[in-house]
Design an enzyme around this catalytic site. Structure first.
Site, short mmCIF file in Angstrom:
data_model
loop_
_atom_site.label_atom_id
_atom_site.label_comp_id
_atom_site.label_asym_id
_atom_site.label_seq_id
_atom_site.Cartn_x
_atom_site.Cartn_y
_atom_site.Cartn_z
N GLU A 131 21.61 -43.32 -7.58
CA GLU A 131 20.36 -44.02 -8.25
C GLU A 131 20.16 -45.40 -7.53
O GLU A 131 19.28 -45.96 -7.33
CB GLU A 131 20.13 -43.96 -9.78
CG GLU A 131 19.66 -42.79 -10.40
CD GLU A 131 21.00 -41.82 -10.62
OE1 GLU A 131 22.19 -42.11 -10.08
OE2 GLU A 131 20.92 -40.75 -11.35
N GLY A 186 20.26 -36.92 -11.53
CA GLY A 186 19.98 -36.07 -12.73
C GLY A 186 20.81 -34.79 -12.48
O GLY A 186 21.02 -33.95 -13.65
N ALA A 197 16.57 -36.05 -10.37
CA ALA A 197 15.33 -36.02 -10.76
C ALA A 197 14.28 -36.10 -9.71
O ALA A 197 14.73 -36.35 -8.53
CB ALA A 197 15.03 -37.33 -11.91
N GLU A 252 24.20 -35.46 -13.87
CA GLU A 252 24.08 -35.50 -15.39
C GLU A 252 23.95 -34.34 -15.96
O GLU A 252 24.51 -34.22 -17.02
CB GLU A 252 22.97 -36.68 -15.38
CG GLU A 252 23.35 -38.14 -15.02
CD GLU A 252 21.89 -38.97 -15.13
OE1 GLU A 252 20.94 -38.51 -14.50
OE2 GLU A 252 21.93 -40.12 -15.57
N1 CO8 Z 1 13.32 -35.29 -5.59
C1 CO8 Z 1 12.54 -34.69 -5.12
N2 CO8 Z 1 12.54 -34.29 -3.68
C2 CO8 Z 1 14.07 -33.89 -3.32
C3 CO8 Z 1 14.98 -34.57 -3.89
C4 CO8 Z 1 14.59 -35.28 -5.01
N3 CO8 Z 1 15.85 -35.72 -5.74
N4 CO8 Z 1 15.99 -34.23 -3.07
C5 CO8 Z 1 15.80 -33.61 -2.07
N5 CO8 Z 1 14.17 -33.53 -1.89
C6 CO8 Z 1 13.74 -32.62 -1.23
C7 CO8 Z 1 13.26 -33.64 0.06
O1 CO8 Z 1 12.34 -34.62 -0.05
C8 CO8 Z 1 12.88 -32.23 0.93
O2 CO8 Z 1 11.65 -32.04 0.81
P1 CO8 Z 1 10.70 -32.15 2.20
O3 CO8 Z 1 11.29 -31.06 2.99
O4 CO8 Z 1 9.45 -31.48 1.42
O5 CO8 Z 1 10.80 -33.38 2.79
C9 CO8 Z 1 14.00 -31.13 0.49
O6 CO8 Z 1 14.24 -31.35 -0.86
C10 CO8 Z 1 15.23 -31.12 1.42
O7 CO8 Z 1 15.83 -32.34 1.21
P2 CO8 Z 1 16.40 -32.92 2.61
O8 CO8 Z 1 15.47 -32.51 3.73
O9 CO8 Z 1 16.54 -34.59 2.50
O10 CO8 Z 1 17.70 -32.38 2.69
P3 CO8 Z 1 19.08 -32.97 3.51
O11 CO8 Z 1 20.18 -31.81 3.61
O12 CO8 Z 1 18.67 -33.82 4.58
O13 CO8 Z 1 19.73 -34.09 2.25
C11 CO8 Z 1 20.35 -34.67 0.43
C12 CO8 Z 1 20.25 -33.47 1.27
C13 CO8 Z 1 21.53 -35.65 0.50
C14 CO8 Z 1 20.60 -34.09 -1.15
C15 CO8 Z 1 19.04 -35.47 0.23
O14 CO8 Z 1 18.06 -34.62 0.01
C16 CO8 Z 1 19.07 -36.50 -0.96
O15 CO8 Z 1 19.52 -37.64 -0.77
N6 CO8 Z 1 18.33 -36.48 -1.90
C17 CO8 Z 1 17.92 -37.49 -3.07
C18 CO8 Z 1 19.36 -37.57 -3.95
C19 CO8 Z 1 18.93 -38.57 -4.83
O16 CO8 Z 1 18.92 -39.67 -4.87
N7 CO8 Z 1 19.09 -38.02 -6.27
C20 CO8 Z 1 18.93 -39.10 -7.20
C21 CO8 Z 1 17.67 -39.00 -7.70
S1 CO8 Z 1 17.11 -40.14 -8.99
C22 CO8 Z 1 17.70 -39.45 -10.40
O17 CO8 Z 1 18.15 -38.19 -10.29
C23 CO8 Z 1 17.67 -40.42 -11.56
C24 CO8 Z 1 17.71 -39.28 -12.96
C25 CO8 Z 1 17.35 -40.06 -14.16
C26 CO8 Z 1 16.05 -40.38 -14.30
C27 CO8 Z 1 15.65 -41.15 -15.53
C28 CO8 Z 1 14.15 -41.25 -15.59
C29 CO8 Z 1 13.41 -42.43 -15.11
#
Ligand code: CO8
Length: 260
Positions: free
Chosen positions: A135, A112, A67, A115
């Site tokens: 998460e 997400g 998400a 999921e």
């Molecule tokens: N949301 C928003 N932006 C994201 C997300 C995300 N989940 N993941 C990556 N991005 C963005 C980064 O912010 C970055 O943007 P910018 O260049 O503007 O800074 C761009 O994508 C590239 O990401 P990275 O530079 O971090 O790329 P890396 O190769 O270094 O890392 C990863 C890749 C490991 C995937 C890393 O991006 C990461 O850890 N992302 C987050 C993963 C995460 O925590 N996902 C779970 C989110 S919570 C969720 O999904 C809950 C679902 C249920 C919600 C229920 C409603 C409340």
């Protein structure tokens, strides 16, 4: 609805839906979720000759990295609950879609994104794919069905480990633990996904829809899955398609199913 975050493409009744925010690793923001809802509730059911849907992510790196965390900052307890419920409802639309929906997981499938892949009927991944529910790293729990479906696919032991540690599974490990149907390089993965949709489309459409209903019933604790199977079996035996399928078998020819 004009789509901005989904690319919709494909031919011969096989739609390829690409989540298209590669700069944000295809994170599910509210606009993407609204487009997914519209696609599965309003658009796809009306498409003539639809055989099935393949869901994938744009870019080299991600299927969906979760998400959109940048939208989370505005959440409070009530808004969080509403958002989780709305998201779950969208993923139920996918899980209950009467035609096959295949996730082609071409990179990170986190939160997400994992999921979303789990709500699809089948999952094919490329070797680079990574799966996880990170998460807890954010002080959250999964909200789009992850705590339930991860256990359904992996069993309680491995699912508990992943949910509590936020560790990721490689594609090979995900295959071994039963989360995936296949792991193949990108081009071959897409070919297999298309072949699977085409193969399923050659069966009786009512039977396919009823099989999906019966499979889903296994996981609905207020519904007896075996009873559901009996009822759905009865509905299929009442169809013209069943009579055609049985006749075609006996006459050693291909069936001509009409979806009735
Ligand atoms: N949301 C928003 N932006 C994201 C997300 C995300 N989940 N993941 C990556 N991005 C963005 C980064 O912010 C970055 O943007 P910018 O260049 O503007 O800074 C761009 O994508 C590239 O990401 P990275 O530079 O971090 O790329 P890396 O190769 O270094 O890392 C990863 C890749 C490991 C995937 C890393 O991006 C990461 O850890 N992302 C987050 C993963 C995460 O925590 N996902 C779970 C989110 S919570 C969720 O999904 C809950 C679902 C249920 C919600 C229920 C409603 C409340």
């Amino acid at each position: 609805m004009p789509y901005t975050n989904l690319l919709i493409d494909g031919q011969d009744g096989i739609l390829i839906v690409t989540l298209n925010r590669p700069k944000a690793l295809n994170a599910l923001n509210s606009k993407t979720m609204a487009e997914l809802r519209h696609f599965f509730a309003e658009d796809a059911p009306k498409r003539e000759g639809l055989k099935g849907v393949i869901l994938t992510g744009a870019g080299e790196k991600a299927f969906v990295a979760g998400a959109d965390i940048k939208e989370f900052l505005a959440l409070d307890a009530q808004k969080g609950q509403d958002m989780a419920r709305q998201g779950q409802d969208i993923f139920f639309l996918i899980e209950r879609f009467p035609k096959p929906v295949i996730a082609l997981v071409n990179g990170f499938a986190l939160g997400g994104g994992c999921e979303l892949a789990m709500a699809c009927h089948l999952r094919i991944a490329t070797p680079e794919a990574r799966f996880g529910q990170p998460e807890v790293n954010l002080g959250l729990i999964p909200g789009y069905g992850g705590t339930q479906r991860l256990i359904q696919y992996l069993g309680k032991t491995k699912a508990t480990e992943l949910l509590l540690t936020a560790d990721m599974l490689s594609a090979e490990d995900a295959l071994r633990h039963g989360l995936l149907n296949a792991v193949l390089p990108a081009g071959e993965a897409m070919e297999l996904a298309k072949k699977m949709v085409a193969k399923i489309a050659a069966k009786g459409p009512v039977a396919i829809a009823k099989t999906i209903e019966a499979i889903n019933a296994y996981f609905q604790y207020d519904v007896d899955g075996f009873e559901k199977e009996v009822a759905a079996f009865g509905e299929t035996t009442g169809t013209a398609d069943f009579r055609e399928g049985a006749a075609a078998f006996i006459e050693k020819r291909k069936p001509d199913f009409k979806g009735q």
